[in-house]
Design a protein around this motif. Structure first.
Motif, PDB file in Angstrom:
ATOM      1  N   GLU A 162      48.286  36.307  20.632  1.00  0.00           N
ATOM      2  CA  GLU A 162      49.434  36.482  21.521  1.00  0.00           C
ATOM      3  C   GLU A 162      49.548  37.938  21.967  1.00  0.00           C
ATOM      4  N   GLU A 190      52.819  40.133  28.313  1.00  0.00           N
ATOM      5  CA  GLU A 190      52.315  40.185  29.679  1.00  0.00           C
ATOM      6  C   GLU A 190      53.471  40.422  30.631  1.00  0.00           C
ATOM      7  N   THR A 197      54.022  39.653  34.401  1.00  0.00           N
ATOM      8  CA  THR A 197      53.351  38.877  35.441  1.00  0.00           C
ATOM      9  C   THR A 197      53.505  39.545  36.812  1.00  0.00           C
ATOM     10  N   THR A 213      56.462  38.029  29.601  1.00  0.00           N
ATOM     11  CA  THR A 213      56.144  36.823  28.845  1.00  0.00           C
ATOM     12  C   THR A 213      55.382  37.142  27.566  1.00  0.00           C
ATOM     13  N   THR A 272      52.270  35.701  25.864  1.00  0.00           N
ATOM     14  CA  THR A 272      51.167  34.918  26.408  1.00  0.00           C
ATOM     15  C   THR A 272      50.059  34.788  25.386  1.00  0.00           C
ATOM     16  N   GLN A 311      45.956  29.450  29.587  1.00  0.00           N
ATOM     17  CA  GLN A 311      46.883  30.578  29.433  1.00  0.00           C
ATOM     18  C   GLN A 311      48.295  30.022  29.355  1.00  0.00           C
ATOM     19  N   LYS A 312      48.947  30.238  28.198  1.00  0.00           N
ATOM     20  CA  LYS A 312      50.299  29.730  27.993  1.00  0.00           C
ATOM     21  C   LYS A 312      51.268  30.909  27.998  1.00  0.00           C
ATOM     22  N   GLN A 313      52.214  30.875  28.940  1.00  0.00           N
ATOM     23  CA  GLN A 313      53.212  31.955  29.043  1.00  0.00           C
ATOM     24  C   GLN A 313      54.571  31.408  28.630  1.00  0.00           C
ATOM     25  N   GLU A 317      58.365  27.703  29.481  1.00  0.00           N
ATOM     26  CA  GLU A 317      56.939  27.803  29.233  1.00  0.00           C
ATOM     27  C   GLU A 317      56.170  27.272  30.439  1.00  0.00           C
TER      28      GLU A 317
END
Length: 133
Positions: free
Chosen positions: A70, A73, A75, A81, A83, A94-96, A102
């Motif tokens: 993790e 980030e 964006t 986020t 991420t 890519q999970k934010q 989410e």
């Protein structure tokens, strides 16, 4: 990971305005986002970091991360986020997460193209890139 490395040029973008609305992007930024066709530059360094740079005339953003770790980030639309990026069945996922929300950005190579799916709830945007020679 190697197959993702290189410079990718966007050739199409579908449903991106709805996706940006779903994640809370304001009208003015969406207008710019819809008109921008960024290049995506993906590389890796000797330390095992992946570097993803999105370059356009409007804005250039860069994230540097290790898979499965993790990181914080910021964006392109200024969301802060948490991420994590994983490699899952050949897809870069890519999970934010931010403010209890989410979104998932899934990248895969299909027929030599980089297909990027941006998912927020039941909204899915698809952006397609080809490798720049």
């Amino acid at each position: 990971m190697d197959k993702f490395c290189g410079t990718w040029k966007m050739i199409s973008s579908e449903n991106f305005d709805d996706y940006m609305k779903a994640i809370g992007v304001g009208f003015a930024t969406r207008q710019v986002g819809n008109r921008t066709k960024p290049n995506l530059v993906v590389s890796a360094d000797e330390q095992g970091n992946v570097i993803m740079k999105s370059q356009s005339t409007f804005k250039t953003t860069e994230i540097k991360f290790k898979l499965n770790e993790e990181f914080d980030e910021t964006t392109a639309d200024d969301r802060k986020t948490k991420t994590v990026v994983t490699l899952d069945s050949g897809k870069l996922v890519q999970k934010q997460s931010w403010d209890g929300k989410e979104t998932i950005v899934e990248r895969e190579i299909e027929d030599g193209k980089l297909i990027t799916k941006c998912v927020m709830g039941d909204i899915v945007a698809v952006r397609t890139y080809v490798k720049d020679a």
